[in-house]
Design an enzyme around this catalytic site. Structure first.
Site, mmCIF file in Angstrom:
data_model
loop_
_atom_site.group_PDB
_atom_site.id
_atom_site.type_symbol
_atom_site.label_atom_id
_atom_site.label_comp_id
_atom_site.label_asym_id
_atom_site.label_seq_id
_atom_site.Cartn_x
_atom_site.Cartn_y
_atom_site.Cartn_z
ATOM 1 N N ASP A 191 -60.535 23.763 -0.955
ATOM 2 C CA ASP A 191 -59.787 22.788 -1.605
ATOM 3 C C ASP A 191 -59.732 21.467 -0.833
ATOM 4 O O ASP A 191 -59.894 21.357 0.461
ATOM 5 C CB ASP A 191 -58.324 23.111 -1.828
ATOM 6 C CG ASP A 191 -58.324 24.407 -2.426
ATOM 7 O OD1 ASP A 191 -58.883 24.683 -3.514
ATOM 8 O OD2 ASP A 191 -57.540 25.419 -2.106
ATOM 9 N N ASP A 215 -63.673 24.228 -4.487
ATOM 10 C CA ASP A 215 -62.601 24.698 -5.235
ATOM 11 C C ASP A 215 -61.952 23.603 -5.973
ATOM 12 O O ASP A 215 -62.459 22.806 -6.817
ATOM 13 C CB ASP A 215 -62.009 25.649 -4.447
ATOM 14 C CG ASP A 215 -61.102 26.586 -5.422
ATOM 15 O OD1 ASP A 215 -61.746 27.201 -6.334
ATOM 16 O OD2 ASP A 215 -60.072 27.045 -4.915
ATOM 17 N N ASP A 216 -60.682 23.482 -5.575
ATOM 18 C CA ASP A 216 -59.648 22.521 -6.308
ATOM 19 C C ASP A 216 -59.707 21.025 -5.417
ATOM 20 O O ASP A 216 -59.525 21.255 -4.096
ATOM 21 C CB ASP A 216 -58.570 23.143 -6.714
ATOM 22 C CG ASP A 216 -58.581 24.372 -7.522
ATOM 23 O OD1 ASP A 216 -59.197 24.221 -8.485
ATOM 24 O OD2 ASP A 216 -58.183 25.442 -7.088
ATOM 25 N N ASP A 219 -54.262 22.253 -4.119
ATOM 26 C CA ASP A 219 -54.061 23.607 -4.550
ATOM 27 C C ASP A 219 -52.464 24.019 -3.870
ATOM 28 O O ASP A 219 -52.368 23.838 -2.699
ATOM 29 C CB ASP A 219 -54.862 24.912 -4.178
ATOM 30 C CG ASP A 219 -54.680 26.199 -4.616
ATOM 31 O OD1 ASP A 219 -53.690 26.447 -5.047
ATOM 32 O OD2 ASP A 219 -55.694 27.120 -4.424
ATOM 33 N N LYS A 255 -54.075 21.851 -9.018
ATOM 34 C CA LYS A 255 -53.512 23.087 -9.267
ATOM 35 C C LYS A 255 -51.986 23.476 -8.684
ATOM 36 O O LYS A 255 -51.986 23.410 -7.332
ATOM 37 C CB LYS A 255 -54.498 24.281 -8.651
ATOM 38 C CG LYS A 255 -54.004 25.849 -9.113
ATOM 39 C CD LYS A 255 -54.956 26.468 -8.286
ATOM 40 C CE LYS A 255 -56.321 26.654 -8.942
ATOM 41 N NZ LYS A 255 -57.328 27.760 -8.027
#
Length: 384
Positions: A191, A215-216, A219, A255
Site C-alpha cells: 500500500d 495494492d491500496d 489501508d 480502504k
C-alpha cells in the site's frame, strides 16, 4: 523505554569531519544517555556517509538531531532505533537544510525493512526512502511521532507503515508514497500507507499523495482505534505495472478497515480517482465512520462502498465510477451527497490530472490544481 532527560543538557554541533567519529569502528562520540541514565545529550550530528548514518541512528537518544547531507545512501542493514525522545527533547532525523537525500534499500538482504523506528517522539522529515526489498519506513508502537515531507517509493511492500499497540498521537504530513509493489505477494500487500495491526488514538494523516501502488492507496486493516485522514489523494492504485502474470493487487483508494475491527475513522476532504476497485470502502468495518466532502472519480468499481456498516456520509461527490456512484446499506446514513434525492453534482473545472502530479508547494503541501475542483463549498473535496 520512558527515560527522563534530567535537568542538565549539553549541546554540541559536530562538523562532517568530527561526525566521522560516529561511524563504525571510530570509537569516538557516543550519542546516548550518561552512564547513570538520567542525563541526555542534546547533540546535532551532520553525516555524509552511509556508515555515519547507520551509527548515528543506532546511537540516537533524546535530544539528538541527525542532519543528512545531500546524496544517496545505501544501508546494508535496517536503519532502526528503539530510543525515546520526549515532547520537549525530541529525536530528529532530517535532511540538511534544503538538500535532497535518498536512502536506498537496494543493498539490503531480502525481506529487510529499510527503516524501523520503535521509539517515541521522533521527527523524521525531508527524506526519501526507496527501493527496499520490503517496507520502506515503519514506525512501531510509536507515540508522538512527526513524519513530514517524506517520499516512500518503489519499495517491496508498503511504502509507509504505522503499526503496533500503543501507536498514538502520530502525524504523517505531506507524504508521497508511490510505486510500491511486493513481488512475493504478487502485489496484494504493498500500500501507499498502511496503518495496520495495532491500536492507539490521535493518529492523523494529512496532505498525502498515494498513487500507483500495487495494492491500496491507504489501508487501515485491523487497526482498532480511530484514525483521521484529511486532504489526501489516492489514485492509480491496483494496476499491474510490473508484468506480474499472477497479480493480486486490490486497488482501493481508501480502504477503511477490515479484519474484524469496528472503528469510527474520520475521513474528510480527500479524493480518490482511477483506482481499480472502490474509491472509498468500509472493507467490512461496521463502525460509525464519518466521511465528509470527499470526491470519488473514475474508479473501476463504486465511488463509495459502504454496504454493511453504520457510516455517516455527508456532502460527498461521486462522478464517473464504473461500479456506480455509491453502494450503501440500510444502516449507512447519507445526507447531501450527490446520489441523494434532490442533490445535483456540480461540474468539474478540469478532469485533466496532470497538475496533481506536479511539484508540491514550498511548505510541502499539495500542489495547486483545478483538477476535480468545482468551486462549490458545499460538496466534494476542495482539492487542497
Amino acid at each position: 523505554m520512558r527515560l527522563s532527560t534530567g535537568r542538565h543538557r549539553r549541546t554540541r554541533t559536530l562538523s562532517i569531519a568530527a561526525a566521522v567519529a560516529v561511524s563504525a569502528g571510530a570509537g569516538g562520540v557516543y550519542l546516548g544517555l550518561s552512564n547513570g541514565g538520567a542525563q541526555a545529550a542534546a547533540t546535532t550530528v551532520t553525516v555524509s556517509s552511509t556508515a555515519q548514518l547507520e551509527s548515528a541512528v543506532a546511537r540516537a537518544a533524546a535530544g539528538t538531531v541527525i542532519q543528512v547531507r545531500a546524496g544517496t545512501y545505501y544501508p546494508t542493514a535496517t536503519l532502526k532505533s528503539a530510543a525515546d525522545g520526549t515532547g520537549s527533547n525530541r529525536i530528529t532525523l532530517r535532511a540538511y537544510g534544503s538538500e535532497k537525500v535518498k536512502i536506498d534499500g537496494s543493498k539490503l538482504p531480502d525481506g529487510s525493512w529499510l527503516a524501523g523506528i520503535y521509539g517515541d517522539h521522533w521527527t523524521v522529515q525531508n527524506l526519501t526512502f526507496q527501493n527496499s526489498p520490503a517496507q520502506g519506513f515503519v514506525a512501531t508502537s510509536s507515540v508522538g511521532g512527526v513524519f513530514k515531507n517524506l517520499v516512500t517509493a518503489n519499495n517491496g511492500d508498503s511504502g509507509f507503515t504505522l503499526r503496533g499497540d500503543g501507536t498514538s498521537d502520530n502525524l504523517v504530513q505531506n507524504l508521497d508514497s508511490h510505486g510500491n509493489y511486493d513481488p512475493a505477494g504478487h502485489g496484494q500487500n504493498a500500500d501507499g500507507i498502511a496503518v495496520k495491526f495495532g491500536s492507539g488514538t490521535g493518529n492523523r494523516i494529512t496532505g498525502a499523495r498515494l498513487y500507483n501502488n500495487s495494492d491500496d492507496g491507504l489501508d487501515l486493516w485491523q487497526f482498532s482505534s480511530p484514525v483521521t485522514i484529511d486532504h489526501a489523494w489516492a489514485f492509480g492504485n491496483g494496476k499491474n505495472r510490473w508484468g506480474d502474470s499472477a497479480f493480486e493487487g486490490n486497488g482501493n483508494g481508501f480502504k477503511l478497515g477490515g479484519g474484524g475491527a469496528t472503528v469510527a475513522h474520520v475521513v474528510n476532504n480527500n479524493a480518490a480517482w482511477g483506482n481499480t476497485l472502490h474509491g472509498f470502502t468500509e472493507n467490512s468495518n461496521t463502525g460509525a465512520m464519518a466521511l465528509h466532502r470527499n470526491t470519488a472519480y473514475a474508479n473501476a468499481e463504486a465511488g463509495f462502498y459502504f454496504a454493511t456498516g453504520k457510516a455517516r456520509l455527508a456532502r460527498n461527490l461521486a462522478v464517473g465510477n464504473k461500479g456506480g456512484l455509491s453502494k450503501v446499506g440500510s444502516r449507512t446514513v447519507c445526507a447531501a451527497n450527490n446520489w441523494d434525492s434532490g442533490v445535483s453534482a456540480p461540474g468539474f473545472k478540469s478532469t485533466d490530472a496532470a497538475t496533481a502530479y506536479g511539484a508540491r508547494k514550498a511548505d510541502g503541501s499539495l500542489p495547486a490544481t483545478t483538477f476535480l475542483t468545482t468551486g462549490s463549498t458545499a460538496i466534494g473535496s476542495p482539492m487542497n
